[in-house]
Design an enzyme around this catalytic site. Sequence first.
Site, PDB file in Angstrom:
ATOM      1  N   GLU A 279       0.963  -1.183   0.065  1.00 53.46           N
ATOM      2  CA  GLU A 279       0.242   0.065   0.143  1.00 53.46           C
ATOM      3  C   GLU A 279       0.753   1.070  -0.041  1.00 53.46           C
ATOM      4  O   GLU A 279       0.444   2.134  -0.812  1.00 53.46           O
ATOM      5  CB  GLU A 279      -0.805  -0.024   1.266  1.00 53.46           C
ATOM      6  CG  GLU A 279      -1.928  -1.111   1.216  1.00 53.46           C
ATOM      7  CD  GLU A 279      -2.811  -1.128   0.040  1.00 53.46           C
ATOM      8  OE1 GLU A 279      -3.452   0.055  -0.368  1.00 53.46           O
ATOM      9  OE2 GLU A 279      -2.858  -2.362  -0.723  1.00 53.46           O
ATOM     10  N   TRP A 282       1.742   1.773  -3.354  1.00 50.25           N
ATOM     11  CA  TRP A 282       0.857   2.664  -4.049  1.00 50.25           C
ATOM     12  C   TRP A 282       0.904   3.997  -4.223  1.00 50.25           C
ATOM     13  O   TRP A 282       0.767   4.821  -5.125  1.00 50.25           O
ATOM     14  CB  TRP A 282      -0.575   2.461  -3.806  1.00 50.25           C
ATOM     15  CG  TRP A 282      -1.308   1.221  -4.380  1.00 50.25           C
ATOM     16  CD1 TRP A 282      -1.184  -0.154  -3.925  1.00 50.25           C
ATOM     17  CD2 TRP A 282      -1.859   1.181  -5.702  1.00 50.25           C
ATOM     18  NE1 TRP A 282      -1.742  -1.149  -5.018  1.00 50.25           N
ATOM     19  CE2 TRP A 282      -2.081   0.044  -6.092  1.00 50.25           C
ATOM     20  CE3 TRP A 282      -2.036   2.103  -6.553  1.00 50.25           C
ATOM     21  CZ2 TRP A 282      -2.879  -0.265  -7.358  1.00 50.25           C
ATOM     22  CZ3 TRP A 282      -2.777   2.010  -7.790  1.00 50.25           C
ATOM     23  CH2 TRP A 282      -3.026   0.670  -8.153  1.00 50.25           C
ATOM     24  N   TRP A 310     -20.784  12.700 -19.089  1.00 52.85           N
ATOM     25  CA  TRP A 310     -21.293  13.125 -17.751  1.00 52.85           C
ATOM     26  C   TRP A 310     -22.649  13.746 -17.905  1.00 52.85           C
ATOM     27  O   TRP A 310     -23.028  14.341 -18.924  1.00 52.85           O
ATOM     28  CB  TRP A 310     -20.028  14.157 -17.101  1.00 52.85           C
ATOM     29  CG  TRP A 310     -18.725  13.567 -17.128  1.00 52.85           C
ATOM     30  CD1 TRP A 310     -17.958  13.742 -18.048  1.00 52.85           C
ATOM     31  CD2 TRP A 310     -18.535  12.327 -16.342  1.00 52.85           C
ATOM     32  NE1 TRP A 310     -16.728  13.009 -17.836  1.00 52.85           N
ATOM     33  CE2 TRP A 310     -17.102  12.156 -16.660  1.00 52.85           C
ATOM     34  CE3 TRP A 310     -18.867  11.545 -15.387  1.00 52.85           C
ATOM     35  CZ2 TRP A 310     -16.190  11.237 -16.079  1.00 52.85           C
ATOM     36  CZ3 TRP A 310     -18.291  10.840 -14.707  1.00 52.85           C
ATOM     37  CH2 TRP A 310     -16.896  10.599 -14.961  1.00 52.85           C
ATOM     38  N   ASN A 346     -10.323   3.916   3.528  1.00 49.74           N
ATOM     39  CA  ASN A 346     -10.335   3.823   2.173  1.00 49.74           C
ATOM     40  C   ASN A 346     -11.222   2.893   1.338  1.00 49.74           C
ATOM     41  O   ASN A 346     -11.476   3.093   0.320  1.00 49.74           O
ATOM     42  CB  ASN A 346      -8.783   2.766   1.991  1.00 49.74           C
ATOM     43  CG  ASN A 346      -8.451   2.475   0.622  1.00 49.74           C
ATOM     44  OD1 ASN A 346      -8.658   1.372   0.326  1.00 49.74           O
ATOM     45  ND2 ASN A 346      -8.109   3.298  -0.338  1.00 49.74           N
ATOM     46  N   TRP A 364     -15.572  12.994 -12.293  1.00 46.30           N
ATOM     47  CA  TRP A 364     -14.613  12.755 -11.139  1.00 46.30           C
ATOM     48  C   TRP A 364     -13.996  13.995 -10.571  1.00 46.30           C
ATOM     49  O   TRP A 364     -13.450  13.910  -9.257  1.00 46.30           O
ATOM     50  CB  TRP A 364     -13.520  11.841 -11.541  1.00 46.30           C
ATOM     51  CG  TRP A 364     -12.886  12.209 -12.707  1.00 46.30           C
ATOM     52  CD1 TRP A 364     -13.082  12.003 -14.051  1.00 46.30           C
ATOM     53  CD2 TRP A 364     -11.516  12.729 -12.809  1.00 46.30           C
ATOM     54  NE1 TRP A 364     -12.255  12.207 -15.054  1.00 46.30           N
ATOM     55  CE2 TRP A 364     -11.187  12.803 -14.283  1.00 46.30           C
ATOM     56  CE3 TRP A 364     -10.656  13.222 -11.765  1.00 46.30           C
ATOM     57  CZ2 TRP A 364      -9.918  13.420 -14.373  1.00 46.30           C
ATOM     58  CZ3 TRP A 364      -9.595  13.703 -12.166  1.00 46.30           C
ATOM     59  CH2 TRP A 364      -9.233  13.913 -13.618  1.00 46.30           C
ATOM     60  N   TRP A 387      -8.993   9.148  -8.033  1.00 42.62           N
ATOM     61  CA  TRP A 387     -10.134   9.619  -8.729  1.00 42.62           C
ATOM     62  C   TRP A 387     -10.275   8.966 -10.243  1.00 42.62           C
ATOM     63  O   TRP A 387     -11.267   8.408 -10.570  1.00 42.62           O
ATOM     64  CB  TRP A 387     -10.444  10.903  -8.397  1.00 42.62           C
ATOM     65  CG  TRP A 387     -11.308  11.471  -7.321  1.00 42.62           C
ATOM     66  CD1 TRP A 387     -10.624  11.811  -6.221  1.00 42.62           C
ATOM     67  CD2 TRP A 387     -12.447  11.197  -6.975  1.00 42.62           C
ATOM     68  NE1 TRP A 387     -11.265  11.883  -5.166  1.00 42.62           N
ATOM     69  CE2 TRP A 387     -12.459  11.622  -5.732  1.00 42.62           C
ATOM     70  CE3 TRP A 387     -13.703  10.582  -7.647  1.00 42.62           C
ATOM     71  CZ2 TRP A 387     -13.948  11.524  -5.091  1.00 42.62           C
ATOM     72  CZ3 TRP A 387     -14.873  10.541  -6.992  1.00 42.62           C
ATOM     73  CH2 TRP A 387     -14.985  11.087  -5.638  1.00 42.62           C
TER      74      TRP A 387
END
Length: 482
Positions: A279, A282, A310, A346, A364, A387
């Site tokens: 993690e 990441w 959208w 998370n 987003w 996102w």
Amino acid sequence: MSVALVLFQDNLRLADNPALTAAVESGHAVLPLFVLDNETPGRWRLGGASRWWLHHSLAQLANGFEERGSRLILRQGATTAVLQQILDDVDVAGVYFARGYAPWSPALEDGLKKLCDTAGIDCRRYGGHLVFEPEAIKTQSGNPYTVFTPFWRACQAADPPAQPLPAPKKIESPAAWPKSDRLEDLDLLPQGVDWTAGLVDAWSPGEGGATQRLNTFLKSGMGHYKDRRDLPAVDGATSRLSPHLRFGEISPRTIWWRTRDRIAKQPETAANGMHFLRELAWRDFSYHLLFNNPDLPDVPLKDNFAAFPWAEPDHKMLRAWQQGKTGFPIVDAGMRELWQTGYMHNRVRMIAASFLVKDLLIHWREGEAWFWDTLVDADIANNSASWQWVAGCGADAAPYFRIFNPVLQGEKFDPGGAYVRRYVPELSKLPDKFIHKPWEAPEDVLQAAGVALGDTYPMPMVDRKISRQRALDAYETIKKSA
DNA sequence: TTTTGAGTTGTTCGA
DNA sequence: GTCGAACAACTCAAA
């Protein structure tokens, strides 16, 4: 007597701070400087929650310097302009700083370099904000990775990061200090209504708080990380180090090595510990992605998403999501956790984000902007990369047909509803069976729990059968083969 | 150069 | 209730 100037940005710590250590070891007196920079072009102005955090983090850092007989000088303005003023007033031998990875970082660092060159002084740039620098992790063909799993394999095969440096014990002061703003002058705390009580309860900004958080996690959280990290109701299941990392109050390689040490002492924790480090990787991955794609905060990495249909902007829909009034308990709990504490678990971030982007078809970037303003760990790399991941337009994104079902996700990851009950108290008396879908509860059950749908708690704002299909149809229109 | 295996986090449907 | 398959196609990374 000349000084070594240390420019603090997102590295508000004394330990394992290569720029600071190098300045101390240069033999010059040290001038620590923090510049609140809202003026460098393109730079994102900090969100409200981040400003609160920064205030307290700076206070802690200033304490650390005072304990060592030194000071932290505070200024406001464009970094290069402030630096120029100081170079005019003080005999500076060199400027020491940690590199950045944001879209504005290269230009900013070029500006610093030019300033130093003109003044004929040293300009020293250091890493330390990541475990692995972008230059260190490349594919065999020399390109940056865009898929996480091979990236992580390459991280594990790469030279490990250097061991963390200790905090300097003694920091020599200049003969005279340049003037400093007071911390209050930076206006980082809210002016009107004080909404920070929940943040105060939840967090201890600063290097001490970060170290304590890591200690607690290594002792009691890491051993169960794989099993519990997805359960938002379980306290201590995740490290909650993200805001501390965001402001550089603890270095990621400190986390790396402390975790490796823990694994070495207790080999049975290896799988959990490595999952945690994955993690952490990441975070590096997102930074590398941003560094190599400065448009990441604004532009979809997959260019077919430029044409994504959208929904028309709908302020009421967006507002309902922001305020945690969607009628889907796990989404609302998450959005309210965010509002109250500046943080969201998370797993719940994914659920809430998926709901905005897919079930509401809201862009987003609206979610990105809201998170930027409300998260204490708001970080331009992680925020934009994540996102884009949720929206399906990122480098290693979720497949478009993966649309989270907030009921199933709630039942799977918050089975007893403890998380929902904590943040959506008006539902707290509902039985487990209906805690994630109050609209299915019989009228007498609702009444017994004191729930009046549409009154004390909203009706679901979408019919998910319809919204899900609408999302699938929307993604269908931008498929490359279409 | 070409080929091959694989890719954070899921949901729904039908047997 | 449980299980496996389908959901798509693409492109990355390495052999």
